[in-house]
Design a protein around this motif. Structure first.
Motif, PDB file in Angstrom:
ATOM      1  N   TRP A   1       0.849  -1.185   0.000  1.00  0.00           N
ATOM      2  CA  TRP A   1       0.000   0.000   0.000  1.00  0.00           C
ATOM      3  C   TRP A   1       0.888   1.239   0.000  1.00  0.00           C
ATOM      4  O   TRP A   1       1.826   1.360   0.787  1.00  0.00           O
ATOM      5  CB  TRP A   1      -0.897  -0.021   1.228  1.00  0.00           C
ATOM      6  CG  TRP A   1      -1.737   1.202   1.410  1.00  0.00           C
ATOM      7  CD1 TRP A   1      -2.745   1.640   0.598  1.00  0.00           C
ATOM      8  CD2 TRP A   1      -1.649   2.157   2.477  1.00  0.00           C
ATOM      9  NE1 TRP A   1      -3.295   2.802   1.087  1.00  0.00           N
ATOM     10  CE2 TRP A   1      -2.641   3.145   2.238  1.00  0.00           C
ATOM     11  CE3 TRP A   1      -0.841   2.277   3.601  1.00  0.00           C
ATOM     12  CZ2 TRP A   1      -2.832   4.229   3.087  1.00  0.00           C
ATOM     13  CZ3 TRP A   1      -1.036   3.354   4.450  1.00  0.00           C
ATOM     14  CH2 TRP A   1      -2.027   4.321   4.187  1.00  0.00           C
ATOM     15  N   GLY A   2       0.585   2.182  -0.901  1.00  0.00           N
ATOM     16  CA  GLY A   2       1.451   3.348  -1.045  1.00  0.00           C
ATOM     17  C   GLY A   2       0.854   4.643  -0.560  1.00  0.00           C
ATOM     18  O   GLY A   2       1.299   5.725  -0.961  1.00  0.00           O
ATOM     19  N   GLY A   3      -0.141   4.568   0.337  1.00  0.00           N
ATOM     20  CA  GLY A   3      -0.871   5.767   0.731  1.00  0.00           C
ATOM     21  C   GLY A   3      -0.261   6.601   1.833  1.00  0.00           C
ATOM     22  O   GLY A   3      -0.839   7.606   2.235  1.00  0.00           O
ATOM     23  N   SER A   4       0.909   6.212   2.354  1.00  0.00           N
ATOM     24  CA  SER A   4       1.528   6.966   3.442  1.00  0.00           C
ATOM     25  C   SER A   4       2.919   7.437   3.030  1.00  0.00           C
ATOM     26  O   SER A   4       3.802   6.624   2.738  1.00  0.00           O
ATOM     27  CB  SER A   4       1.635   6.100   4.705  1.00  0.00           C
ATOM     28  OG  SER A   4       2.488   6.701   5.663  1.00  0.00           O
ATOM     29  N   ASP A   5       3.125   8.748   3.029  1.00  0.00           N
ATOM     30  CA  ASP A   5       4.432   9.291   2.663  1.00  0.00           C
ATOM     31  C   ASP A   5       5.523   8.851   3.632  1.00  0.00           C
ATOM     32  O   ASP A   5       6.648   8.553   3.222  1.00  0.00           O
ATOM     33  CB  ASP A   5       4.376  10.824   2.621  1.00  0.00           C
ATOM     34  CG  ASP A   5       3.546  11.345   1.463  1.00  0.00           C
ATOM     35  OD1 ASP A   5       3.360  10.583   0.486  1.00  0.00           O
ATOM     36  OD2 ASP A   5       3.081  12.500   1.521  1.00  0.00           O
ATOM     37  N   SER A   6       5.186   8.808   4.933  1.00  0.00           N
ATOM     38  CA  SER A   6       6.201   8.449   5.923  1.00  0.00           C
ATOM     39  C   SER A   6       6.621   6.985   5.773  1.00  0.00           C
ATOM     40  O   SER A   6       7.812   6.657   5.871  1.00  0.00           O
ATOM     41  CB  SER A   6       5.691   8.713   7.346  1.00  0.00           C
ATOM     42  OG  SER A   6       4.498   7.992   7.601  1.00  0.00           O
ATOM     43  N   ILE A   7       5.665   6.088   5.509  1.00  0.00           N
ATOM     44  CA  ILE A   7       5.990   4.674   5.303  1.00  0.00           C
ATOM     45  C   ILE A   7       6.817   4.512   4.035  1.00  0.00           C
ATOM     46  O   ILE A   7       7.809   3.770   4.012  1.00  0.00           O
ATOM     47  CB  ILE A   7       4.717   3.821   5.234  1.00  0.00           C
ATOM     48  CG1 ILE A   7       3.978   3.861   6.580  1.00  0.00           C
ATOM     49  CG2 ILE A   7       5.051   2.375   4.866  1.00  0.00           C
ATOM     50  CD1 ILE A   7       2.631   3.157   6.562  1.00  0.00           C
ATOM     51  N   ASN A   8       6.435   5.224   2.987  1.00  0.00           N
ATOM     52  CA  ASN A   8       7.182   5.147   1.732  1.00  0.00           C
ATOM     53  C   ASN A   8       8.627   5.607   1.922  1.00  0.00           C
ATOM     54  O   ASN A   8       9.560   4.985   1.393  1.00  0.00           O
ATOM     55  CB  ASN A   8       6.500   5.990   0.657  1.00  0.00           C
ATOM     56  CG  ASN A   8       5.122   5.457   0.285  1.00  0.00           C
ATOM     57  OD1 ASN A   8       4.795   4.310   0.565  1.00  0.00           O
ATOM     58  ND2 ASN A   8       4.311   6.298  -0.334  1.00  0.00           N
ATOM     59  N   ARG A   9       8.803   6.696   2.667  1.00  0.00           N
ATOM     60  CA  ARG A   9      10.159   7.196   2.910  1.00  0.00           C
ATOM     61  C   ARG A   9      10.969   6.209   3.750  1.00  0.00           C
ATOM     62  O   ARG A   9      12.177   6.045   3.532  1.00  0.00           O
ATOM     63  CB  ARG A   9      10.110   8.560   3.607  1.00  0.00           C
ATOM     64  CG  ARG A   9       9.765   9.711   2.670  1.00  0.00           C
ATOM     65  CD  ARG A   9      10.130  11.053   3.320  1.00  0.00           C
ATOM     66  NE  ARG A   9       9.445  11.225   4.591  1.00  0.00           N
ATOM     67  CZ  ARG A   9       8.243  11.748   4.724  1.00  0.00           C
ATOM     68  NH1 ARG A   9       7.581  12.155   3.652  1.00  0.00           N
ATOM     69  NH2 ARG A   9       7.686  11.889   5.909  1.00  0.00           N
ATOM     70  N   TYR A  10      10.311   5.583   4.711  1.00  0.00           N
ATOM     71  CA  TYR A  10      11.010   4.587   5.538  1.00  0.00           C
ATOM     72  C   TYR A  10      11.590   3.479   4.658  1.00  0.00           C
ATOM     73  O   TYR A  10      12.745   3.076   4.822  1.00  0.00           O
ATOM     74  CB  TYR A  10      10.050   4.009   6.576  1.00  0.00           C
ATOM     75  CG  TYR A  10      10.581   2.777   7.280  1.00  0.00           C
ATOM     76  CD1 TYR A  10      11.640   2.869   8.180  1.00  0.00           C
ATOM     77  CD2 TYR A  10      10.018   1.529   7.042  1.00  0.00           C
ATOM     78  CE1 TYR A  10      12.134   1.732   8.823  1.00  0.00           C
ATOM     79  CE2 TYR A  10      10.494   0.391   7.680  1.00  0.00           C
ATOM     80  CZ  TYR A  10      11.549   0.503   8.567  1.00  0.00           C
ATOM     81  OH  TYR A  10      12.043  -0.625   9.190  1.00  0.00           O
ATOM     82  N   ILE A  11      10.808   3.001   3.711  1.00  0.00           N
ATOM     83  CA  ILE A  11      11.270   1.929   2.819  1.00  0.00           C
ATOM     84  C   ILE A  11      12.346   2.448   1.867  1.00  0.00           C
ATOM     85  O   ILE A  11      13.418   1.841   1.716  1.00  0.00           O
ATOM     86  CB  ILE A  11      10.100   1.334   2.023  1.00  0.00           C
ATOM     87  CG1 ILE A  11       9.117   0.615   2.970  1.00  0.00           C
ATOM     88  CG2 ILE A  11      10.601   0.374   0.948  1.00  0.00           C
ATOM     89  CD1 ILE A  11       9.696  -0.605   3.671  1.00  0.00           C
ATOM     90  N   ASP A  12      12.072   3.565   1.199  1.00  0.00           N
ATOM     91  CA  ASP A  12      12.958   4.054   0.136  1.00  0.00           C
ATOM     92  C   ASP A  12      14.259   4.644   0.666  1.00  0.00           C
ATOM     93  O   ASP A  12      15.326   4.413   0.087  1.00  0.00           O
ATOM     94  CB  ASP A  12      12.241   5.114  -0.701  1.00  0.00           C
ATOM     95  CG  ASP A  12      11.030   4.565  -1.431  1.00  0.00           C
ATOM     96  OD1 ASP A  12      10.938   3.333  -1.583  1.00  0.00           O
ATOM     97  OD2 ASP A  12      10.161   5.367  -1.833  1.00  0.00           O
ATOM     98  N   GLU A  13      14.142   5.412   1.753  1.00  0.00           N
ATOM     99  CA  GLU A  13      15.305   6.180   2.203  1.00  0.00           C
ATOM    100  C   GLU A  13      16.044   5.546   3.379  1.00  0.00           C
ATOM    101  O   GLU A  13      17.234   5.829   3.584  1.00  0.00           O
ATOM    102  CB  GLU A  13      14.868   7.607   2.581  1.00  0.00           C
ATOM    103  CG  GLU A  13      14.248   8.365   1.411  1.00  0.00           C
ATOM    104  CD  GLU A  13      13.688   9.719   1.809  1.00  0.00           C
ATOM    105  OE1 GLU A  13      13.998  10.177   2.944  1.00  0.00           O
ATOM    106  OE2 GLU A  13      12.949  10.315   1.006  1.00  0.00           O
ATOM    107  N   TRP A  14      15.343   4.697   4.162  1.00  0.00           N
ATOM    108  CA  TRP A  14      16.022   4.090   5.312  1.00  0.00           C
ATOM    109  C   TRP A  14      16.340   2.623   5.056  1.00  0.00           C
ATOM    110  O   TRP A  14      17.483   2.191   5.171  1.00  0.00           O
ATOM    111  CB  TRP A  14      15.159   4.221   6.581  1.00  0.00           C
ATOM    112  CG  TRP A  14      15.964   4.014   7.832  1.00  0.00           C
ATOM    113  CD1 TRP A  14      16.521   4.966   8.623  1.00  0.00           C
ATOM    114  CD2 TRP A  14      16.316   2.740   8.421  1.00  0.00           C
ATOM    115  NE1 TRP A  14      17.227   4.382   9.664  1.00  0.00           N
ATOM    116  CE2 TRP A  14      17.113   3.021   9.561  1.00  0.00           C
ATOM    117  CE3 TRP A  14      16.053   1.421   8.099  1.00  0.00           C
ATOM    118  CZ2 TRP A  14      17.631   2.018  10.376  1.00  0.00           C
ATOM    119  CZ3 TRP A  14      16.591   0.414   8.905  1.00  0.00           C
ATOM    120  CH2 TRP A  14      17.357   0.714  10.021  1.00  0.00           C
TER     121      TRP A  14
END
Length: 420
Positions: free
Chosen positions: A62-75
């Motif tokens: 699910w891609g509806g959360s910017d913070s979750i997306n950043r956690y995956i992509d950037e961390w």
């Protein structure tokens, strides 16, 4: 003639020797390398890790959360690649059912080299995937971090909406449903579903919920069902049509009663939690909701939600569950997928996920199995002004019901509530 026989005998002896040598060499190679037919579930962790290096693996989520997306992509992604050589590619989806339907289509077509590697799922989506053999197999026993830190036998982890996971999916996080409100407009948040109805009538147009089958909207239906029918206990058992018919009538009556006072008079509903959050951030509605207890604090820090944002739970409790990661039956890179999931279950990744600066979600690791330093790190994390204390959340947890009831409610909502 005698010379010819001797010559022929020598030639035959040489050929036999050469063939024996080739056979011996082939056997030695087979002993030194795992067979191409060996699946990851039959390999050692060392072999799995070695095969995974240099591979790219897809995570459908699910891609509806910017913070979750950043956690995956950037961390997560940079650390995973540095530590294991695996590249993680996040593939955003609006609804996990779309991924399940894609896998069903691929299975019917006999596609053995699929594009989906890792799936973020739970509940009815897991039920469908398990029943249709869309998952790779029992991966949990192969993952070192699961064995070292996760209590897979605990009921809230072993059973996903009443369905035994059998190790086919691995718990990634724990969540509890909270209601989010703007304290500037809502002085005293409702404590029950009936009080919420009164508030909606007193503040027309300032409340709505996502249209099921959105998982947040679907969960709102279940809260209404429980409080209008006397509790959740009857729904923990296998699906019973008679119970559902009897108990659901009050829920449909409730939802239809509040409908004229919803946002846009209930003529339309936001199709996703992201759309509901947008309505809230713009002040069109004064409440939103969801399974992430720390999300309100995160959105305040980002400036998306007003600083007056706070959260509440109902006196009779709100739903709590685990969500999981699994591997598709036709994953092109199952070894790399297992390595990626194992890293997402590491203390390093789970503690970062617990921190509201990245996500703020509850961990699935057993704190007692962590080092003293890791436990101190957890205790020092500030989860934000709008996040309810862990004790308050724990006191108001109620379990998820069997997935068959969830599916039934979503379908019947369209007939009984969204019919107009």
């Amino acid at each position: 003639m005698i010379l010819r026989k001797i010559f022929t005998s020598v030639i035959l002896s040489v050929l036999v020797a050469l063939m024996a040598g080739c056979t011996s060499q082939g056997q030695d190679q087979e002993k030194s390398q795992p067979s191409e037919q060996t699946t990851p579930l039959e390999k050692s962790w060392e072999e799995i890790s070695s095969t995974a290096k240099g591979k790219t693996v897809s995570l459908y989520m699910w891609g509806g959360s910017d913070s979750i997306n950043r956690y995956i992509d950037e961390w997560v992604a940079p650390r995973l690649k540095e530590q294991s050589g695996v590249t993680l590619k996040r593939v955003p989806v609006n609804d996990t059912k779309d991924v399940i339907n894609q896998l069903l289509t691929e299975k019917k077509a006999g596609k053995t080299n699929g594009s989906v590697d890792i799936i973020w799922l739970n509940g009815e989506n897991f039920k469908i995937a398990k029943e249709n053999q869309l998952l790779f197999g029992s991966i949990a026993p192969k993952l070192p971090n699961v064995q070292d830190y996760v209590a897979m036998g605990a009921p809230d982890l072993q059973y996903d909406f009443g369905i035994d996971t059998e190790g086919m999916e691995v718990p990634w996080g724990k969540a509890q449903y909270v209601f989010i409100y703007d304290s500037k407009h809502v002085a005293e948040p409702p404590k029950t579903i009936d009080e919420l109805k009164d508030w909606i009538k007193q503040n027309p147009g300032k409340f709505t919920y996502p249209a099921p089958p959105d998982f947040t909207g679907s969960a709102f239906l279940r809260h209404v069902l429980f409080e209008t029918s006397g509790g959740y206990e009857d729904f923990l058992k296998p699906f019973d049509q008679q119970i559902m018919d009897e108990k659901s009538q009050a829920a449909w009556a409730y939802l239809n009663e509040i409908k004229p006072d919803l946002w846009r008079k209930g003529e339309t509903y936001p199709e996703s939690l992201a759309k509901l959050d947008l309505l809230y951030s713009q002040g069109e509605v004064w409440m939103t909701m969801g399974y992430d207890a720390a999300r309100a604090s995160n959105e305040i820090k980002k400036g998306t939600f007003p600083e007056s944002t706070r959260t509440f739970v109902l006196d009779k409790g709100t739903l709590a569950n685990a969500h999981y990661l699994s591997i598709s039956f036709n994953s092109a890179q199952p070894d790399a997928a297992m390595v990626a999931i194992n890293y997402l279950l590491s203390p390093e990744a789970q503690i970062a996920k617990f921190d509201p600066r990245h996500w703020g979600e509850d961990m699935v690791l057993e704190p007692s199995k962590l080092s003293t330093e890791e436990q101190q790190q957890i205790n020092s994390i500030d989860r934000g002004v709008a996040t309810l204390p862990a004790e308050a959340l724990a006191k108001h947890k109620i379990p998820e019901i069997h997935a068959d009831y969830v599916d039934y409610l979503e379908k019947e909502w369209k007939t009984n509530v969204a019919k107009d």
